[in-house]
Scaffold this motif. Structure first.
Motif, PDB file in Angstrom:
ATOM      1  N   ASP A  75       1.840   6.649  -6.795  1.00  0.00           N
ATOM      2  CA  ASP A  75       0.854   7.671  -7.157  1.00  0.00           C
ATOM      3  C   ASP A  75       1.421   9.078  -6.932  1.00  0.00           C
ATOM      4  OD1 ASP A  75      -0.919   5.685  -7.809  1.00  0.00           O
ATOM      5  OD2 ASP A  75      -1.952   5.716  -5.872  1.00  0.00           O
ATOM      6  N   GLU A  76       2.096   9.250  -5.779  1.00  0.00           N
ATOM      7  CA  GLU A  76       2.690  10.558  -5.508  1.00  0.00           C
ATOM      8  C   GLU A  76       3.764  10.900  -6.532  1.00  0.00           C
ATOM      9  OE1 GLU A  76       4.115  10.538  -1.536  1.00  0.00           O
ATOM     10  OE2 GLU A  76       2.117  10.414  -0.619  1.00  0.00           O
ATOM     11  N   ALA A  94       0.829  -1.199   0.000  1.00  0.00           N
ATOM     12  CA  ALA A  94       0.000   0.000   0.000  1.00  0.00           C
ATOM     13  C   ALA A  94       0.867   1.254   0.000  1.00  0.00           C
ATOM     14  CB  ALA A  94      -0.923  -0.005   1.221  1.00  0.00           C
ATOM     15  N   ALA A  95       1.941   1.229   0.813  1.00  0.00           N
ATOM     16  CA  ALA A  95       2.846   2.383   0.845  1.00  0.00           C
ATOM     17  C   ALA A  95       3.529   2.568  -0.500  1.00  0.00           C
ATOM     18  CB  ALA A  95       3.890   2.196   1.949  1.00  0.00           C
ATOM     19  N   SER A 144       2.339   1.633  -3.382  1.00  0.00           N
ATOM     20  CA  SER A 144       1.332   2.134  -4.325  1.00  0.00           C
ATOM     21  C   SER A 144       1.103   3.626  -4.132  1.00  0.00           C
ATOM     22  CB  SER A 144       0.017   1.368  -4.126  1.00  0.00           C
ATOM     23  OG  SER A 144      -0.978   1.851  -4.999  1.00  0.00           O
ATOM     24  N   ASP A 145       1.032   4.057  -2.864  1.00  0.00           N
ATOM     25  CA  ASP A 145       0.865   5.488  -2.596  1.00  0.00           C
ATOM     26  C   ASP A 145       2.072   6.275  -3.104  1.00  0.00           C
ATOM     27  OD1 ASP A 145      -1.535   4.931  -1.406  1.00  0.00           O
ATOM     28  OD2 ASP A 145      -0.735   4.912   0.643  1.00  0.00           O
ATOM     29  N   ALA A 146       3.266   5.705  -2.891  1.00  0.00           N
ATOM     30  CA  ALA A 146       4.476   6.389  -3.361  1.00  0.00           C
ATOM     31  C   ALA A 146       4.490   6.507  -4.881  1.00  0.00           C
ATOM     32  CB  ALA A 146       5.715   5.643  -2.871  1.00  0.00           C
TER      33      ALA A 146
END
Length: 248
Positions: free
Chosen positions: A171-172, A164-165, A167-169
């Motif tokens: 996206d960012e 999840a981290a 994936s968030d990274a």
């Protein structure tokens, strides 16, 4: 000397769910110890019920070890890509020892069957010895499994959080790349505008300079023209006066 790489030649007809290994492994660790305690107790009591219970739990242990192998393989596959080199090596060694333990459990099972069928004391003694040896390696395997979880974070929960981290990274990072692209386009537009303004300013400055020089030249020419006119005027006035005096 490195142990040869082995595996269990069995393909399951279904996909093994994640996070079952911690549940299965508790039974895999406890059952062989219970079997050993029953066999030790049966040395004194010599009850057939104890012997049959020992056999049943030993067979159940084999099933749980096979289940522990496949559930551990599933969990390890989920975590492998997110681990460092040291953790990957430790995970590989843990998997290999677990595979050997599945096969090694067949040895005390064989001695148990021989002891029941032939009623030989040596077979019962070999059963107890092999169980003790098996449990020793089993304890090491359990310790290594704890190291993997608490030292390296090899568990599905940690993997899920890491994914999840990640994936968030991603996206960012994609948003940042988009912002950088937009800013780069804006910078290029500003550069073009500045270049146009500089060119326009240069042309305007050149025109102003040309006009100023032209005006200055015109003023100088006018000044010289006025001076020449002023100097020529008295000479024209004196010439008729001389002629007049000559006539008189």
């Amino acid at each position: 000397m490195q142990l040869p790489q082995i595996s269990i030649p069995l393909t399951l007809p279904f996909e093994v769910p994640a996070m079952l290994h911690p549940v299965i492994i508790h039974f895999a660790l406890v059952l062989p110890i219970i079997v050993l305690l029953l066999e030790l107790a049966n040395l004194g009591f010599k009850r057939r019920a104890l012997s049959l219970s020992s056999l049943g739990l030993l067979l159940l242990s084999v099933l749980f070890y096979v289940a522990a192998y496949f559930t551990g393989k599933a969990d390890g596959s989920e975590a492998f890509e997110l681990l460092g080199d040291e953790a990957r090596e430790a995970l590989g060694a843990h998997k290999m020892l677990g595979t050997y333990l599945v096969y090694a459990l067949l040895i005390p099972l064989a001695f148990k069957l021989v002891a029941m069928l032939l009623a030989q004391k040596w077979a019962r003694g070999a059963l107890i010895v092999t169980l003790i040896m098996f449990i020793s390696f089993m304890v090491k395997q359990g310790y290594d499994g704890g190291e993997l979880v608490y030292r390296y974070g090899v568990n599905v929960a940690a993997v899920t959080e890491a994914q999840a981290a990640a994936s968030d990274a991603r996206d960012e990072l994609a948003d940042m790349n988009e912002t950088v692209t937009e800013q780069a386009a804006e910078i290029e537009t500003l550069k073009a505008q500045i270049a146009a303004m500089q060119q326009q300013a240069g042309e305007s400055f050149g025109e102003k300079m040309d006009k100023a020089v032209t005006d200055a030249v015109s003023k100088v020419k006018k000044i010289f023209s006025d001076d020449n006119a002023t100097k020529a005027a008295p000479q024209e006035e004196k010439a008729p006066s001389a002629e007049t005096n000559g006539t008189i």
